[in-house]
Design an enzyme around this catalytic site. Structure first.
Site, short mmCIF file in Angstrom:
data_model
loop_
_atom_site.label_atom_id
_atom_site.label_comp_id
_atom_site.label_asym_id
_atom_site.label_seq_id
_atom_site.Cartn_x
_atom_site.Cartn_y
_atom_site.Cartn_z
CG ASP A 323 -103.45 -71.26 62.66
OD1 ASP A 323 -104.22 -70.44 62.12
OD2 ASP A 323 -103.25 -72.40 62.21
NE ARG A 396 -105.22 -72.29 66.01
CZ ARG A 396 -104.73 -73.50 66.22
NH1 ARG A 396 -104.18 -73.82 67.38
NH2 ARG A 396 -104.75 -74.41 65.27
C1 S3P Z 1 -104.05 -74.43 57.53
C2 S3P Z 1 -103.75 -73.24 56.93
C3 S3P Z 1 -104.03 -71.94 57.55
C4 S3P Z 1 -104.26 -72.08 59.05
C5 S3P Z 1 -105.18 -73.22 59.38
C6 S3P Z 1 -104.61 -74.52 58.89
C7 S3P Z 1 -103.78 -75.69 56.81
O1 S3P Z 1 -105.19 -71.39 56.96
O2 S3P Z 1 -104.78 -70.87 59.56
O3 S3P Z 1 -105.40 -73.32 60.79
O4 S3P Z 1 -103.76 -76.76 57.43
O5 S3P Z 1 -103.54 -75.62 55.59
P1 S3P Z 1 -105.14 -70.57 55.56
O6 S3P Z 1 -104.75 -71.48 54.49
O7 S3P Z 1 -106.55 -70.07 55.39
O8 S3P Z 1 -104.17 -69.47 55.79
#
Ligand code: S3P
Length: 436
Positions: A323, A396
């Site tokens: 992120d 973001r």
């Molecule tokens: C998150 C996991 C990530 C991240 C998202 C929040 C979470 O995504 O990019 O902002 O809280 O489990 P992915 O699981 O798709 O990588």
């Protein structure tokens, strides 16, 4: 909504950024499923997390608000859970912009003995849901993706009895891991997920917090169902992903000294700090959380450096700073040399295609960027110029480029910034404080 930023020579002071988004979603879900009343404090009152909290109310959890942030929503509340017996929602569940909310709650709803429907905004309805549908179907769930795009929301979930699986996760996704584990909470027997790389482990930590037996063995996480989470008060640390904007803003300006207290320091989220330190950033950390607190947190102090230099993000770091890549790309543009971001194809399926939207805005500000299917190389060193930029509806991207504008000649104008409220309510006030 339009926001602007302009050049400043340094940043000083203390900023308390809002609560962690990932932990807030999980606190609402697990507090809502638990037996008893959980007091949640420093909840992120952003649109994403409030949608998840409202969804848990639709499923029978009771929320008593104790403290709110004006104009946004509750930050502290008591949530009385449904003891693992959610009631059928009477209308479709709105997940807004949130992939985390939709994917995690789909895991839970797949195991509930009723039908439910989940929908979201245009961005969410174009993001891949097949990644959760596939393992949940293997557990016996029936989910239809009825979106205009194949495999996309709205999701119709015909919930029912779920059986455990031993799942090999094809992509490093904490959301998919968590969806399977949340379904596993209802299944009879051991549900396991083996990840290709370590991903954020907030679900596992919160399982422990709510006294749910969960084993972690290297990349494999298992839960023995069915379980009954037991309510226990929870204080959520500040979100390191939100702190990252200010880390970059201060690190790239000599003379800056910025303190960020109470920031979550979970190992699976701190790769952004390591990457910035490799670039030459002066960042010190003091852990202030107690021994037995589920999520470590502490104070981060960042001092501006004369000149950062580019780095290559390590393949194993990518899931743990995914992120923060837009703001790290901005840091790369402000550094000397090349910033190499590869193995990050997942960026293409975030709130926007973040390889495209980051590269596009960097170029509009005068930086040179080479784009690849799985990332980009940002050539640092060019003086950034203020520009008229779009957020493309991605929180973001909006915040990253308002921070970039703090190092650019002239004024940077960001259009369509209401999306910032999906993760950082109060960002515009914090920006105004820093620009003063
Ligand atoms: C998150 C996991 C990530 C991240 C998202 C929040 C979470 O995504 O990019 O902002 O809280 O489990 P992915 O699981 O798709 O990588």
């Amino acid at each position: 909504m339009v926001l602007q930023s302009h050049y400043i020579d340094r940043l000083e002071g203390t900023l308390i950024v809002p609560g962690d988004k990932s932990i807030s979603h999980r606190a609402a879900i697990l507090g809502g499923l638990a037996q008893g009343t959980t007091q949640v404090s420093n909840f992120l009152c952003s649109e994403d997390c409030l949608n998840t909290l409202k969804a848990m109310e639709q499923l029978g959890a009771k929320v008593d608000v104790l403290e709110s942030r004006d104009g946004y929503g509750p930050t502290k509340f008591n949530i009385s859970g449904v003891s693992m017996h959610p009631t059928a929602p009477t209308k479709p569940i709105d997940c807004g912009n949130s992939g985390t909310g939709m994917r995690l709650m789909a895991g839970m709803l797949a195991a509930c003995p009723f039908d439910s429907e989940m929908f979201g905004d245009e961005s969410l309805c174009s993001r891949p849901m097949g990644r959760i549908m596939e393992p949940l179907a293997a557990m016996g769930a029936k989910i239809d993706a009825k979106g205009a795009k194949a495999g996309c929301a709205p999701l119709y979930i015909h919930g029912g009895s779920i059986h455990p699986i031993d799942y090999i996760l094809p992509m490093a996704s904490a959301q998919v891991k968590s969806a399977v584990l949340l379904a596993g909470m209802f299944a009879q027997g051991t549900t396991s997920v083996t990840q290709p790389a370590i991903t954020r482990d907030h679900t596992e930590r919160l399982f422990k917090h709510f006294q749910i037996p969960c084993q972690v063995n290297g990349l494999k996480v298992s839960i023995d169902g069915p379980v009954l989470p037991l309510a226990r008060n929870l204080a959520i640390p500040a979100d390191i992903s939100s702190a990252a904007f200010w880390l970059v803003a201060a690190a790239t300006r000599p003379g800056s000294v910025l303190t960020l207290p109470l920031v979550g320091l979970n190992d699976t989220r701190c790769a952004v700090i390591q990457a910035l330190q490799r670039m030459g950033a002066d960042i010190s950390i003091e852990t202030t959380s107690g021994e037995d607190e589920g999520e470590p947190y502490g104070t981060i102090t960042v001092r501006g450096s004369a000149q950062l230099h580019g780095t290559e993000l390590l393949v194993e770091e990518i899931p743990n700073l995914i992120d923060e890549i837009p703001i790290l790309a901005v840091a790369g543009a402000l550094a000397q040399g090349e910033m190499v971001i590869r193995n990050a194809k997942e960026l293409r399926v975030k709130e926007t295609d973040r390889i495209d939207t980051t590269a596009r805005n960097l170029r509009l500000m005068g930086a040179e960027v080479e784009e690849f299917e799985d990332g980009m190389i940002v050539c640092g060193g060019a003086q950034l110029k203020g520009a008229e930029l779009q957020s493309y509806g991605d929180h973001r991207i909006a915040m990253s480029f308002l921070v970039a504008g703090m190092s650019a000649e002239g004024t940077t104008t960001l259009h369509n910034t209401a999306c910032i409220n999906t993760s950082y309510p109060g960002f515009s006030q914090d920006l105004a404080q820093m620009l003063r």
